[in-house]
Design a protein around this motif. Structure first.
Motif, mmCIF file in Angstrom:
data_model
loop_
_atom_site.group_PDB
_atom_site.id
_atom_site.type_symbol
_atom_site.label_atom_id
_atom_site.label_comp_id
_atom_site.label_asym_id
_atom_site.label_seq_id
_atom_site.Cartn_x
_atom_site.Cartn_y
_atom_site.Cartn_z
ATOM 1 N N LYS A 114 -39.904 -28.849 -22.821
ATOM 2 C CA LYS A 114 -39.231 -27.923 -23.741
ATOM 3 C C LYS A 114 -39.234 -26.567 -23.056
ATOM 4 C CE LYS A 114 -40.022 -27.865 -28.248
ATOM 5 N NZ LYS A 114 -40.652 -27.564 -29.571
ATOM 6 N N ALA A 117 -39.979 -22.748 -24.379
ATOM 7 C CA ALA A 117 -40.543 -22.919 -25.719
ATOM 8 C C ALA A 117 -40.819 -21.567 -26.347
ATOM 9 C CB ALA A 117 -41.811 -23.754 -25.643
ATOM 10 N N SER A 126 -35.588 -24.462 -28.516
ATOM 11 C CA SER A 126 -35.279 -25.435 -27.467
ATOM 12 C C SER A 126 -35.702 -26.844 -27.900
ATOM 13 C CB SER A 126 -35.984 -25.066 -26.160
ATOM 14 O OG SER A 126 -35.686 -23.743 -25.777
ATOM 15 N N GLU A 127 -34.948 -27.828 -27.430
ATOM 16 C CA GLU A 127 -35.244 -29.229 -27.725
ATOM 17 C C GLU A 127 -35.988 -29.866 -26.557
ATOM 18 O OE1 GLU A 127 -34.602 -30.740 -30.559
ATOM 19 O OE2 GLU A 127 -33.572 -29.011 -31.456
ATOM 20 N N TRP A 128 -36.781 -30.886 -26.859
ATOM 21 C CA TRP A 128 -37.416 -31.674 -25.814
ATOM 22 C C TRP A 128 -36.360 -32.478 -25.065
ATOM 23 C CZ3 TRP A 128 -42.363 -31.258 -24.244
ATOM 24 C CH2 TRP A 128 -43.289 -30.664 -25.104
ATOM 25 N N GLN A 129 -36.486 -32.539 -23.748
ATOM 26 C CA GLN A 129 -35.584 -33.353 -22.943
ATOM 27 C C GLN A 129 -36.320 -33.865 -21.712
ATOM 28 O OE1 GLN A 129 -32.506 -31.104 -20.702
ATOM 29 N NE2 GLN A 129 -33.294 -29.286 -21.752
ATOM 30 N N VAL A 167 -44.495 -34.762 -30.537
ATOM 31 C CA VAL A 167 -43.321 -34.687 -29.664
ATOM 32 C C VAL A 167 -42.449 -35.902 -29.945
ATOM 33 C CG1 VAL A 167 -42.486 -34.609 -27.289
ATOM 34 C CG2 VAL A 167 -44.654 -33.511 -27.882
ATOM 35 N N THR A 189 -43.303 -22.788 -20.854
ATOM 36 C CA THR A 189 -42.671 -24.099 -20.742
ATOM 37 C C THR A 189 -43.668 -25.130 -21.239
ATOM 38 O OG1 THR A 189 -41.356 -23.421 -18.818
ATOM 39 C CG2 THR A 189 -41.641 -25.777 -19.169
#
Length: 288
Positions: A114, A117, A126-129, A167, A189
């Motif tokens: 993320k 963050a 922000s999104e998790w990727q 998560v 981050t």
């Protein structure tokens, strides 16, 4: 070597097993020999024989384990955690070997990120990727699925926190890494993934964080300058902001540069906070 295996390092050095089945061994001493690292294993060769440690069996890289004076006399070594066993290895070039070992353990790993963050102290949406890791001598790089590229300079890590977080609807181990990007903007981050990968990544990032730790005896005025810079005040506006003579401010800059709390961007006198400077300023603000 097996198919797909290749050599990463081959060095003379020392090694010793100090813990076996959770118990410290007696009469521990260094053995001299050859230390071979491949992308799949570590091989320790001495006059007493050969020992192979598959990298897949490593659980973590620990700090110093000075179990006796003989061990403590060696300044640089790695502590390899294998279940309840701990083996120390001290190649002649420990830093180079360490980097190659982290590369073997982490390079091309897929983790979750993320980013950012947190930016400038403000939580982001922000999104998790997914992202792919790459380890270099001085930084950790992460290529994200949306095309972004994150560079974390190991000398620029202000802090690393770890803990269990939710998560993608699962409880996972998360690393929260404070560093800078762009024009010295402080960001966090957040990283997550397989617990084994997070353990090794935490060890690597903590090494960077420890470089920024400092116990500096700073004056009240020096703290004021740091806090102003940390809050986003331009270096050229500091004299008016803290009500201090320009020459005195430049003296403060010179001392903080010498302490590696600031770095000089250009002469007359533009400066930027280094990781240890951000740590000191953050602590000072929190104490007020």
């Amino acid at each position: 070597m097996s198919e797909g295996e290749h050599k990463l390092a081959d060095s003379q050095g020392k090694f010793a097993q100090v813990v076996k089945n959770g118990r410290k061994l007696n009469d521990i001493d260094w053995k001299n020999g050859r230390i071979l690292l491949t992308n799949k294993r570590i091989v320790l060769v001495s006059n007493e024989g050969k020992r192979t440690i598959p990298l897949s069996n490593l659980d973590g890289l620990k700090g110093r384990v000075d179990v006796n004076q003989t061990i403590a006399q060696v300044s640089g070594y790695l502590s390899l955690q294998l279940g309840k066993d701990v083996t120390l290895v001290a190649p002649n070039d420990t830093e180079s070997f360490k980097t190659k070992l982290f590369k073997a353990l982490l390079d091309q790993s897929i983790i979750l990120a993320k980013h950012p963050a947190v930016k400038g102290g403000v939580i982001q949406e922000s999104e998790w990727q997914k992202g792919r890791l790459k380890v270099d001598d001085s930084e950790v790089d992460l290529a994200l699925s949306d095309g972004k590229f994150i560079e974390v300079d190991l000398d620029d890590i202000g802090g690393v926190e770890q803990g269990e977080r939710t998560v993608m609807d699962q409880e996972r181990l998360v690393l929260e890494v404070e560093h800078t990007e762009g024009e010295n903007t402080s960001v966090q981050t957040h990283l997550s993934g397989k617990r084994r990968h997070m353990s090794f990544l935490h060890s690597l990032l903590r090494e960077g964080e420890q470089r920024a730790e400092v116990n500096a005896d700073l004056s009240e005025r020096e703290h004021e300058v740091l806090m102003a810079l940390y809050s986003g005040v331009s270096p050229f506006e500091i004299p008016n902001f803290v009500d201090m003579d320009v020459d005195r401010v430049e003296e403060v800059y010179d001392r903080l540069i010498e302490l590696e709390i600031l770095e000089e961007v250009r002469t007359r006198k533009e400066v930027a906070l280094k990781a240890r400077g951000r740590n000191i300023a953050s602590d000072a603000i929190n104490e007020r």
